[in-house]
Design a protein around this motif. Sequence first.
Motif, mmCIF file in Angstrom:
data_model
loop_
_atom_site.group_PDB
_atom_site.id
_atom_site.type_symbol
_atom_site.label_atom_id
_atom_site.label_comp_id
_atom_site.label_asym_id
_atom_site.label_seq_id
_atom_site.Cartn_x
_atom_site.Cartn_y
_atom_site.Cartn_z
ATOM 1 N N ARG A 293 0.832 -1.133 0.084
ATOM 2 C CA ARG A 293 0.050 -0.038 -0.054
ATOM 3 C C ARG A 293 0.696 1.262 -0.105
ATOM 4 O O ARG A 293 1.740 1.416 0.865
ATOM 5 N N LYS A 294 0.522 2.260 -0.952
ATOM 6 C CA LYS A 294 1.384 3.366 -1.132
ATOM 7 C C LYS A 294 0.699 4.519 -0.434
ATOM 8 O O LYS A 294 1.397 5.682 -0.173
ATOM 9 N N LYS A 295 -0.382 4.410 -0.019
ATOM 10 C CA LYS A 295 -1.108 5.455 0.571
ATOM 11 C C LYS A 295 -0.735 6.166 1.624
ATOM 12 O O LYS A 295 -0.657 7.213 2.127
ATOM 13 N N THR A 296 0.099 5.275 2.608
ATOM 14 C CA THR A 296 0.460 5.691 3.719
ATOM 15 C C THR A 296 1.582 6.946 3.644
ATOM 16 O O THR A 296 1.723 7.686 4.391
ATOM 17 N N ILE A 297 2.204 6.659 2.502
ATOM 18 C CA ILE A 297 3.401 7.816 2.313
ATOM 19 C C ILE A 297 2.863 8.996 2.066
ATOM 20 O O ILE A 297 3.414 10.088 2.700
ATOM 21 N N PRO A 298 2.026 9.363 1.305
ATOM 22 C CA PRO A 298 1.464 10.612 1.144
ATOM 23 C C PRO A 298 0.565 11.131 2.369
ATOM 24 O O PRO A 298 0.801 12.399 2.500
ATOM 25 N N LEU A 299 0.020 10.223 3.109
ATOM 26 C CA LEU A 299 -0.727 10.802 4.272
ATOM 27 C C LEU A 299 0.341 11.293 5.482
ATOM 28 O O LEU A 299 0.150 12.309 5.984
ATOM 29 N N VAL A 300 1.380 10.673 5.499
ATOM 30 C CA VAL A 300 2.797 10.943 6.540
ATOM 31 C C VAL A 300 3.095 12.317 6.003
ATOM 32 O O VAL A 300 3.439 13.264 6.818
ATOM 33 N N ALA A 301 3.250 12.583 4.555
ATOM 34 C CA ALA A 301 3.925 13.754 4.048
ATOM 35 C C ALA A 301 3.154 14.740 4.192
ATOM 36 O O ALA A 301 3.480 15.874 4.488
ATOM 37 N N ALA A 302 1.622 14.623 4.056
ATOM 38 C CA ALA A 302 0.922 15.608 4.129
ATOM 39 C C ALA A 302 1.048 16.315 5.768
ATOM 40 O O ALA A 302 0.720 17.399 5.980
ATOM 41 N N VAL A 303 0.871 15.450 6.771
ATOM 42 C CA VAL A 303 1.062 15.949 7.953
ATOM 43 C C VAL A 303 2.233 16.700 8.478
ATOM 44 O O VAL A 303 2.290 17.872 9.064
ATOM 45 N N LEU A 304 3.382 16.262 7.805
ATOM 46 C CA LEU A 304 4.755 16.976 8.037
ATOM 47 C C LEU A 304 4.534 18.188 7.081
ATOM 48 O O LEU A 304 5.081 19.376 7.756
ATOM 49 N N CYS A 305 4.261 18.344 6.176
ATOM 50 C CA CYS A 305 3.787 19.717 5.561
ATOM 51 C C CYS A 305 3.302 20.630 6.357
ATOM 52 O O CYS A 305 3.304 21.841 6.274
ATOM 53 N N MET A 306 2.305 20.118 6.943
ATOM 54 C CA MET A 306 1.205 20.941 7.678
ATOM 55 C C MET A 306 2.015 21.785 8.879
ATOM 56 O O MET A 306 1.914 22.831 9.206
ATOM 57 N N ILE A 307 2.797 20.849 9.617
ATOM 58 C CA ILE A 307 3.661 21.072 10.704
ATOM 59 C C ILE A 307 4.526 22.306 10.148
ATOM 60 O O ILE A 307 4.864 23.186 10.567
ATOM 61 N N GLY A 308 5.213 21.976 8.975
ATOM 62 C CA GLY A 308 6.234 22.887 8.160
ATOM 63 C C GLY A 308 5.497 24.303 8.121
ATOM 64 O O GLY A 308 6.301 25.330 8.052
ATOM 65 N N ILE A 309 4.255 24.384 7.691
ATOM 66 C CA ILE A 309 3.686 25.634 7.220
ATOM 67 C C ILE A 309 3.328 26.418 8.444
ATOM 68 O O ILE A 309 3.674 27.785 8.378
ATOM 69 N N VAL A 310 3.064 25.780 9.460
ATOM 70 C CA VAL A 310 2.917 26.549 10.917
ATOM 71 C C VAL A 310 4.092 26.992 11.238
ATOM 72 O O VAL A 310 4.328 28.355 11.688
ATOM 73 N N VAL A 311 5.427 26.635 11.131
ATOM 74 C CA VAL A 311 6.680 26.889 11.384
ATOM 75 C C VAL A 311 7.047 28.094 10.609
ATOM 76 O O VAL A 311 7.505 29.238 11.063
ATOM 77 N N TYR A 312 6.537 27.917 9.076
ATOM 78 C CA TYR A 312 6.990 29.060 8.390
ATOM 79 C C TYR A 312 6.304 30.492 8.274
ATOM 80 O O TYR A 312 6.660 31.525 8.269
ATOM 81 N N MET A 313 4.769 30.097 9.061
ATOM 82 C CA MET A 313 4.316 31.320 9.040
ATOM 83 C C MET A 313 4.825 32.445 10.251
ATOM 84 O O MET A 313 4.707 33.626 10.182
ATOM 85 N N GLY A 314 5.547 31.753 11.171
ATOM 86 C CA GLY A 314 6.163 32.495 12.132
ATOM 87 C C GLY A 314 7.449 33.066 11.916
ATOM 88 O O GLY A 314 8.371 33.348 12.976
ATOM 89 N N ALA A 315 8.029 32.525 10.867
ATOM 90 C CA ALA A 315 9.766 32.904 10.424
ATOM 91 C C ALA A 315 9.692 34.378 10.451
ATOM 92 O O ALA A 315 8.947 35.108 9.912
ATOM 93 N N SER A 316 11.055 34.553 11.259
ATOM 94 C CA SER A 316 11.479 36.203 11.347
ATOM 95 C C SER A 316 12.759 36.382 10.894
ATOM 96 O O SER A 316 13.356 37.517 10.760
#
Length: 395
Positions: A79-102
Amino acid sequence: MRIWQDLKAFLQIKGAWVLVLILLCYGVGTGILAPMNAIYLQDSVGLDKVEIASIFAISLFLNMVLTITVGAVSDRMKRKKTIPLVAAVLCMIGIVVYMGASGYMPALIGMCLATAPSGMIMGQLFAMARNHFTKYAPDVVEISQIWLRATYSVGFFTGLLLGANLFLIATFQGVLWGNLAGYAALFALLLFYREITVDSSAGRTAGGEPFSLIMLFAILLLSCADAIRGLYLPLVVNVRFGNPELMSYIWSTQAVFELFFMTMAGYWAAKYGSKPVILLGSLFALATYIAYTASDSLAVFFIVQPMYSFFVSVLYGVGMGYVQRMFIHRTGFGASLYVFISQTASLIGYFLPLLIEGITPQIFWIPALLLVLSIALMGKAIYGERMKRGRSVAG
């Protein structure tokens, strides 16, 4: 007409609509941020040209490593679906960090988390789709892949319009929240998608393409040219015309043509072969880059978009299918390899314009020269193929 028969068959495929929505939402989420990303780093974080290029390059390098590594092992996974699922979660965490970049380091960390895992998404989505269509509608596998890629493009350009309006309403923070929402929608849809685990290559030796290093390198050069445009055209438009949201409107004009051009190019490739169609699209792109460097008119930037849209349709539709068919027995690797080629091209493309001082339209002479070289390589490949075919007939 065949197109209507194929479209009817596509729409009747079990689970096809879920795949369409997945690619549409993914496109919307990525498109919202795409034209604003470099400008956000420049205006809101306060980074210079070299710092921006280095952030894009480092995050892209990590993306490349993940893409080709996952592509190499994914064909051994049931099953390949697990790969994009995990990736989507990591990307969301990264966007939150990116929002606060100074500053540079927070922006780099946020960008790496937000974009590096995305290399695990696109290739695996198309590998899953190829398995899906092979089971339910093997006669329309190739055109279905192109329509899905077109759906992603429609979503991407819809995201461009949303991003421009979010910027006007809620500045860059609104754009970033929109990007986060796109990944959240992708995650939710993947949870509901029922993956097909059949081997897409089983019993399908026909329809593959012979391996061609020359064509892979030609596609790399084309992707490199497109990557230069993707990063630097928003900066050039912002400097020349003074409105960050203009780039969203310029890119969104492609959406009108993308689905039609991808469909048309797909059928042309089936009839005439992928190489001649890719060559034709490259000539349109060359004309576009010449227009970018020669004109000071905003109207011209809009007028040439349909020409460039045809090139993008060919590169991302026909080109993707062409590379996948070189590795028809390894769907995960073939799809990931195409993404890896695009990423490698982007890594090169981010740095080549640094040879030219400042943000100027003269940057686009670089992708124009890359296109000329790629066209020459494709011409050689097509000529060699015809000569080989002629000798085979004569023998």
